[in-house]
Every structure is written in C-alpha cells, then in structure tokens.
Design a protein around this motif. Sequence first.
Motif, PDB file in Angstrom:
ATOM      1  N   ASN A 189      15.637  31.518  32.497  1.00 12.81           N
ATOM      2  CA  ASN A 189      16.128  30.947  33.700  1.00 12.81           C
ATOM      3  C   ASN A 189      15.568  29.598  34.055  1.00 12.81           C
ATOM      4  O   ASN A 189      15.781  29.029  35.083  1.00 12.81           O
ATOM      5  CB  ASN A 189      15.812  31.679  34.841  1.00 12.81           C
ATOM      6  CG  ASN A 189      14.337  31.974  35.061  1.00 12.81           C
ATOM      7  OD1 ASN A 189      13.631  31.371  34.323  1.00 12.81           O
ATOM      8  ND2 ASN A 189      13.725  33.080  36.060  1.00 12.81           N
ATOM      9  N   ARG A 201      13.319  40.022  32.826  1.00 11.70           N
ATOM     10  CA  ARG A 201      13.778  39.679  34.185  1.00 11.70           C
ATOM     11  C   ARG A 201      14.532  38.524  34.296  1.00 11.70           C
ATOM     12  O   ARG A 201      15.761  38.269  35.019  1.00 11.70           O
ATOM     13  CB  ARG A 201      12.707  40.032  35.038  1.00 11.70           C
ATOM     14  CG  ARG A 201      12.877  39.705  36.553  1.00 11.70           C
ATOM     15  CD  ARG A 201      11.880  40.097  37.540  1.00 11.70           C
ATOM     16  NE  ARG A 201      10.648  39.988  36.776  1.00 11.70           N
ATOM     17  CZ  ARG A 201       9.548  39.107  37.279  1.00 11.70           C
ATOM     18  NH1 ARG A 201      10.160  37.775  38.069  1.00 11.70           N
ATOM     19  NH2 ARG A 201       8.505  39.202  36.642  1.00 11.70           N
ATOM     20  N   ALA A 202      14.028  37.321  33.801  1.00  5.69           N
ATOM     21  CA  ALA A 202      14.514  36.031  33.570  1.00  5.69           C
ATOM     22  C   ALA A 202      15.779  35.897  32.935  1.00  5.69           C
ATOM     23  O   ALA A 202      16.619  35.352  33.140  1.00  5.69           O
ATOM     24  CB  ALA A 202      13.581  35.047  33.095  1.00  5.69           C
ATOM     25  N   TYR A 222      17.903  38.464  32.623  1.00 13.60           N
ATOM     26  CA  TYR A 222      18.932  39.103  33.479  1.00 13.60           C
ATOM     27  C   TYR A 222      19.309  38.207  34.626  1.00 13.60           C
ATOM     28  O   TYR A 222      20.623  38.095  34.781  1.00 13.60           O
ATOM     29  CB  TYR A 222      18.445  40.559  33.980  1.00 13.60           C
ATOM     30  CG  TYR A 222      18.536  41.622  33.068  1.00 13.60           C
ATOM     31  CD1 TYR A 222      18.860  41.614  31.588  1.00 13.60           C
ATOM     32  CD2 TYR A 222      17.853  42.795  33.382  1.00 13.60           C
ATOM     33  CE1 TYR A 222      18.842  42.619  30.768  1.00 13.60           C
ATOM     34  CE2 TYR A 222      17.822  44.006  32.242  1.00 13.60           C
ATOM     35  CZ  TYR A 222      18.265  43.743  31.118  1.00 13.60           C
ATOM     36  OH  TYR A 222      18.333  44.703  30.198  1.00 13.60           O
ATOM     37  N   GLU A 223      18.458  37.600  35.055  1.00 16.58           N
ATOM     38  CA  GLU A 223      18.539  36.715  36.185  1.00 16.58           C
ATOM     39  C   GLU A 223      19.758  35.374  35.545  1.00 16.58           C
ATOM     40  O   GLU A 223      20.808  35.270  36.419  1.00 16.58           O
ATOM     41  CB  GLU A 223      17.393  35.979  36.643  1.00 16.58           C
ATOM     42  CG  GLU A 223      17.659  35.207  37.939  1.00 16.58           C
ATOM     43  CD  GLU A 223      16.309  34.209  37.984  1.00 16.58           C
ATOM     44  OE1 GLU A 223      16.250  33.088  38.554  1.00 16.58           O
ATOM     45  OE2 GLU A 223      15.390  35.093  38.316  1.00 16.58           O
ATOM     46  N   THR A 274      23.504  36.902  35.033  1.00 18.67           N
ATOM     47  CA  THR A 274      24.244  37.297  36.109  1.00 18.67           C
ATOM     48  C   THR A 274      24.460  36.023  36.941  1.00 18.67           C
ATOM     49  O   THR A 274      25.340  36.077  37.444  1.00 18.67           O
ATOM     50  CB  THR A 274      23.269  38.303  36.831  1.00 18.67           C
ATOM     51  OG1 THR A 274      22.188  37.839  37.154  1.00 18.67           O
ATOM     52  CG2 THR A 274      23.224  39.627  36.167  1.00 18.67           C
ATOM     53  N   ALA A 275      23.447  35.084  36.833  1.00 14.29           N
ATOM     54  CA  ALA A 275      23.638  33.983  37.580  1.00 14.29           C
ATOM     55  C   ALA A 275      24.692  33.041  37.299  1.00 14.29           C
ATOM     56  O   ALA A 275      25.424  32.455  37.686  1.00 14.29           O
ATOM     57  CB  ALA A 275      22.179  32.965  37.863  1.00 14.29           C
ATOM     58  N   TRP A 330      25.501  42.111  38.369  1.00 15.80           N
ATOM     59  CA  TRP A 330      24.214  42.039  38.313  1.00 15.80           C
ATOM     60  C   TRP A 330      23.726  43.254  37.551  1.00 15.80           C
ATOM     61  O   TRP A 330      24.470  44.056  36.804  1.00 15.80           O
ATOM     62  CB  TRP A 330      23.320  42.320  39.586  1.00 15.80           C
ATOM     63  CG  TRP A 330      23.586  43.370  40.227  1.00 15.80           C
ATOM     64  CD1 TRP A 330      24.463  44.482  39.956  1.00 15.80           C
ATOM     65  CD2 TRP A 330      23.310  43.484  41.996  1.00 15.80           C
ATOM     66  NE1 TRP A 330      24.206  45.440  41.044  1.00 15.80           N
ATOM     67  CE2 TRP A 330      23.773  44.899  42.358  1.00 15.80           C
ATOM     68  CE3 TRP A 330      22.508  42.817  42.678  1.00 15.80           C
ATOM     69  CZ2 TRP A 330      23.472  45.341  43.329  1.00 15.80           C
ATOM     70  CZ3 TRP A 330      22.131  43.421  43.966  1.00 15.80           C
ATOM     71  CH2 TRP A 330      22.721  44.721  44.235  1.00 15.80           C
ATOM     72  N   ARG A 353      23.227  39.319  47.284  1.00 19.36           N
ATOM     73  CA  ARG A 353      22.625  38.750  46.215  1.00 19.36           C
ATOM     74  C   ARG A 353      21.507  37.961  46.595  1.00 19.36           C
ATOM     75  O   ARG A 353      20.560  37.475  45.641  1.00 19.36           O
ATOM     76  CB  ARG A 353      23.517  37.851  45.318  1.00 19.36           C
ATOM     77  CG  ARG A 353      24.773  38.746  45.155  1.00 19.36           C
ATOM     78  CD  ARG A 353      25.729  37.893  44.354  1.00 19.36           C
ATOM     79  NE  ARG A 353      25.116  37.659  43.007  1.00 19.36           N
ATOM     80  CZ  ARG A 353      25.522  38.478  41.973  1.00 19.36           C
ATOM     81  NH1 ARG A 353      26.082  39.546  42.221  1.00 19.36           N
ATOM     82  NH2 ARG A 353      24.669  38.145  40.900  1.00 19.36           N
ATOM     83  N   SER A 362      21.392  31.606  46.666  1.00 15.57           N
ATOM     84  CA  SER A 362      21.832  31.352  45.057  1.00 15.57           C
ATOM     85  C   SER A 362      21.005  30.325  44.499  1.00 15.57           C
ATOM     86  O   SER A 362      20.386  29.182  45.258  1.00 15.57           O
ATOM     87  CB  SER A 362      23.182  30.799  45.024  1.00 15.57           C
ATOM     88  OG  SER A 362      23.330  29.814  45.990  1.00 15.57           O
ATOM     89  N   SER A 363      20.183  30.377  43.448  1.00 14.57           N
ATOM     90  CA  SER A 363      19.470  29.436  42.683  1.00 14.57           C
ATOM     91  C   SER A 363      20.455  28.200  42.306  1.00 14.57           C
ATOM     92  O   SER A 363      21.364  28.546  41.459  1.00 14.57           O
ATOM     93  CB  SER A 363      18.569  29.944  41.722  1.00 14.57           C
ATOM     94  OG  SER A 363      19.380  30.814  40.676  1.00 14.57           O
TER      95      SER A 363
END
Length: 689
Positions: free
Chosen positions: A112, A271-272, A274-275, A278-279, A331, A411, A414-415
């Motif tokens: 990410n 975790r990163a 998946y982030e 999905t993002a 997600w 959610r 947003s990043s």
Amino acid sequence: MALRLSRSLLQANRRLCGALPLLTLSTVGHIVTRHNGGQHIQQWKYRPRVAQSNFTRYSHTDSANVNEPAIKFSVHTEQHWKSQTLPIVDRLIEPQTVGHFLEYTTHGALPNGKQTTLPLLSPDEIQLLLIPSAEWAPAPFNTNTVSTIHQTSVRIGSYEDDARLSIIGKNIHSLKNRLWEGLAPLSASRWTEKDLSNPDRFDTACEYVTAVIAVFEYLNFEQIQSSMRDTFNLISGHLQDADSALNARRAAQGQGQPQLSLTGLWEEFMRAKYEMITAAAHSWVLSRIAELQRPLLDEFSHLPDGQKIDMFTERWQQLLEITSEADFKIWIPMDGYYGYHPSSQVVPGLRNPNLDTLRKTHRDRFQTTIFSRLEQYIQNQDPDTIQSPRVRRERISISTTVQDELRTEIRGPSSPSESYSEPWIQMLLWLQKATLESGPNREFGLAVYRSTSSTVTDEQWRTMRQKLETHLSAWGADNNLQTSQIKPLLKLHWIDDDANIHDTQAAKNHFLENRHSDTYKNKLHPSIFLAVDTWSYTSYMDPKNLHPFTNHHQKSQPSLLPGDFTPHILAIDADFDPTCPPERPDESPNYPGHLRILGNLVWSELYAMLVLQSATLEDLWPLAMEHPLKVYTGVTVPSQRGVWIERNIQTRELLKPFLESVREKREYDAAVKHMEEFMMPFVPGRTDT
C-alpha cells in the motif's frame, strides 16, 4: 544498508535461479529440492495450476467445487456468473505472493506504499528460509527437514495440499488475478479508446464495472473466505516456527539483534495487500461510474419535459445500485486471520463485515436519508425554477451526495491513491535502485524481430518501426509520476537488419541461441520475445483494414468496440514446444505458443504481468482466442465476447467454400498457407474454436 541487503538478495537469487529475468525471488511455484553431494540445491520452478489428470478429481471435491447457485450475485453481475465458459483451478492466495512477501521482508516496502517498522531479515537469513532448519538452527529448533519456503508454497495450493483449491470461470479468474496485483481492469486511456463513455455503449461499459464487483462477490463467498483464511493461518504457523529458529540463531550469535517476527510481517504484508487490492479496485469503479454519470446528468439537466425521462431514470438508478454494491462488496475481511485485530471503528450495521447485514442497513439508511433530503430541498425551491437545468442537476445529485456520505461510514476515509503506483512499477524501480551501485541504470527489455516478407522496403520498415515504437510507448498517461520514471528503463532491442530473419521460426531459433549471450544477458526477458510478422506489419501500415466487419458494424453493434481493433504485434513463448502434450488443455485450449497483443498493452499489461509473475502467454490466450483476429485486448466482458463469436461464425461460413476449393486444387502459395494458419478456427472440419 537497504541497498546492500537488496543487492545481496539479488545475488542469492542468481545463485538459486540462474540468469532469470528481473532477478527477484518472486518466481511463482514451489521449491524443488535435489541432493547433490549431500547439499540441498533449491531452485524455483513454475508449477502449473492443475494438470489435466487432476482436474476432474479437483472439480468433484467439496473444497474445490464452487457451485454457481451458492454465490449471492446480483442482477447487475448475473451475466458474469452465467458466462463462465472455461473452468480454472484457482489457488485463492495467488502463488507469486510468497515470493513478493520474501522481497518485502528485506526492504520493508508494503504493497500500500507504506514502510514497515518491524525488524527485517538479513540476506543470510533469507537464504536460511530456503534450507531446512535441521541444517542450521540451534537445538531444539533444528528438527524441521523441510524448508520454510517449501512449506508455505505448498499451502498456497499444490499437488501435496489441494484442500483449499477452488473452481471458477476464466472470465472471473483472469480479472481476480489482475486485481490481486493492483492492475487496473482498464486504463482510463483504454476506456476512451474503446469509446465506453458513449451512451450507445452504456450496457457494455456497465459490464466492465460490474465484472469487478463479481470478483469480490466470489472472494466474499463464505467458503472462499474460509479457504483464504485457513491458507493464511497455516502459512503463519510455518513462519512462527521459523521465527523461533531464527531468533534462537540471533541469540546464539550474541550481537544484540532485535527479535524477528515473521508472523507479524506476514500479517502486516497481507493486510496492506488487501488494502491495496480493494482500494485500487474500488477507486477504479467509482471513477468509471462518474464518467458514465456526467453525460447522463448533462442530458437530464437540459431535457424537455417528458422526453427520455424513463431511460434516464433507469440508467441513473442502475448506476446508483452498482455504486452501492461496490461500496459494501469491494473488500476482503480479515476476521479470524492470526495476528489481525479489527479496527475499533467498526460498528454494528454500517462498516460491518457481514454483507447481508451491511446490505440491509445500507439500503435502509440510503432511502431514509435521500427522501428526507429531497423533501427539504423541494420545499426550499422557488416553484418557478423547479425545472431549470441548474435545479434539476442539484436535485438529482442529492443521491450521489448521500452515497458519498454513507461510503465514509462504511469504508472510512479514502486514502489518496497517489501515494503508491502499480506494484509492478514499484518492483522495477526498487530493482533498478538496488543495482545502481554496481553499474549504469538497469534496463528491462524485450527482443523484437523482423519477420516480415522480404518485399518490404527499408523505407517502409523504418516507417512501420516508428509507428510501432510510438504505439508501444502510448501507455501510462493516466498513471502517476512514477510511470515517467520507469518508461526510460523499458527498452526494445531490435533484431532486424543484421540477423536476416524473415519468419517467426527463424526468429525463435535465433532467440534461443542468443538470449543468454553476453550481448543480451540481463537486458532481455528470456522467455518472451516479440516479432513483427506480415499481419503485425499490415496492422500498423494499413490499420483501416484490421477486420472487414469493424467499419460496417460498430454503430449497429455497440459491443464491437473500436479499441479492440487497433495495431498489434506478435508475442512468442520461447520455451513452448508444440510436440509436448499441453499441461493445461482445459484451461487454455489450443494454445499455439504465441499471442497477438495490442501494441499499447505490451508494457502495461504483458510485461507488467511477467514482472509480477502473475500470468504467462498461456494464461492470456483464452482472453484472445475468441477475438476475430486472435488478438489480446485485455479484460473481456460477456457482450463483447458474444459479438466476437457471432462474427467468427459468419467468417467461418464465408471462408468455407474458398478454403475447400483451395484444398481440393492443392494451390497453396505462401499467402494462402498463412491465411489458413491464421484462420485456423474457421477452417471447415475443424472443431477447435
């Protein structure tokens, strides 16, 4: 320090893998251990997903059989689930993930775009993971006779452990494979090239968007979630054993080194991952929907009363529903993953990992909120301006405003996507940086052969070469600044004037003889090369005649997209042996050992997937085999493939009398031979369409 570690990792990989492209540890597959004088020699080897002999067995096991009725798809994704023509055995956590995780344990750059704060492994410790701990760990941690990497690779899905494999259609699997590595389904420039913002292509455009949602419907199916979680946890268990052994070794060395936590690195990495997945997918869907909403909104704002209101209402409602599905479906929950702790911000209802609960809560909140807002807005309006373009636009835009507010609750904030580029670009820039001290800037290249007819003049060839190079570089205009950093490192190595090669077989022979020579060593991808044959040459020099149906039917057939009939080049699998039985005949039927690909997809799709080692030409072939010219155009959708198949049937019927006549008279000149080979699926009597 980071550069030294990176360089050592590359050196270790060279010893393990030989002179491979890209020099990373991310080669997909498993570890094969051989004995040589008592020493374990381990090298990465690609393993096909499932051999034909095992396919039937997998498709009848409870763990691998995903039945269509069990998936909770919506009316918007139904066509994708109904169009699964090729069954693919899916290793749910993609196999190259193990290699990418190993790389991350040395440089700490997360998928990410963030950087880990956990202690990293040294080059020596990376190599120890490739060797059974019985050979290097202090007692009592020296009992494992299988390497950690072999154990983790087996858990991903292999002949040794097939308990968590899944069967899914090629259409969904191919997109899942792309999204897993952060590759956009379709770049913004390709969206424009395909004319998908055209209202006449609205339904096809929606299919591209809902294809992404179908992937996450699959990933959120309870059985799939369970298999992914169990795979992660099994790998975590093996890494925990490695933690104990490595930390005992560090303690024995007595150098005050920090405690390692491979399990912590694994949880943080996934975790990163998946982030990022999905993002990137969610952001792409919202961007494409916004492009479809803008012309609708403009048209509705200036629409005379009573005209086309029904069509507008239907399409606007469809986009709202697709947006809502994207918000609560895109997600990958990590509940039950070892080491994962859910955010304290998750509250009952909204931001709930239970999709059924989330769907109902979202619908109720949306309806209540929008009716209240609309009522208040209308009450505050002057009746004389209620149908003005400005007021119409504001009124209908309330629905998107409410969705934006609910999205934040579901959610979270947003990043910014600008914080990281696509992973394949990150990987190449990291490799280039890691080798900077040892020489000039690193190049990443592809060989290109001239295999056209000898009647092409030098002037014609130079013109075509310039057009092709311009087309191949026409990618990344909608990407971030790192694209401009990587483009100068991507090189074409032309082998044309001096080699005197005028057919693809001669090109292949030359490539096999020279790919590891000093001239091309560490400059070329050793398993794939490009060739400009007569069809490729014609596509650049006379692009209007790419296909006889294109010009006549694009308006009457909105699914016949203009961006699917642009100039192309031939990509050839150097290691393909036509005399060997295919390992995956059901997954990639009639794979010929080469693939035609649009020029502007060579770097951003073909090379990107080779870098990430997420797909081969054989994996991409099913996406090209139904195209009228057998060209890879990227992700495909049901309506698009449907019109291709229809045109292929028509072509077959048109060619049947001609080819039968030619066969009877044995009047085969070079052009006819080439045409029959190219039109192979259309030849009468053949059944390999």
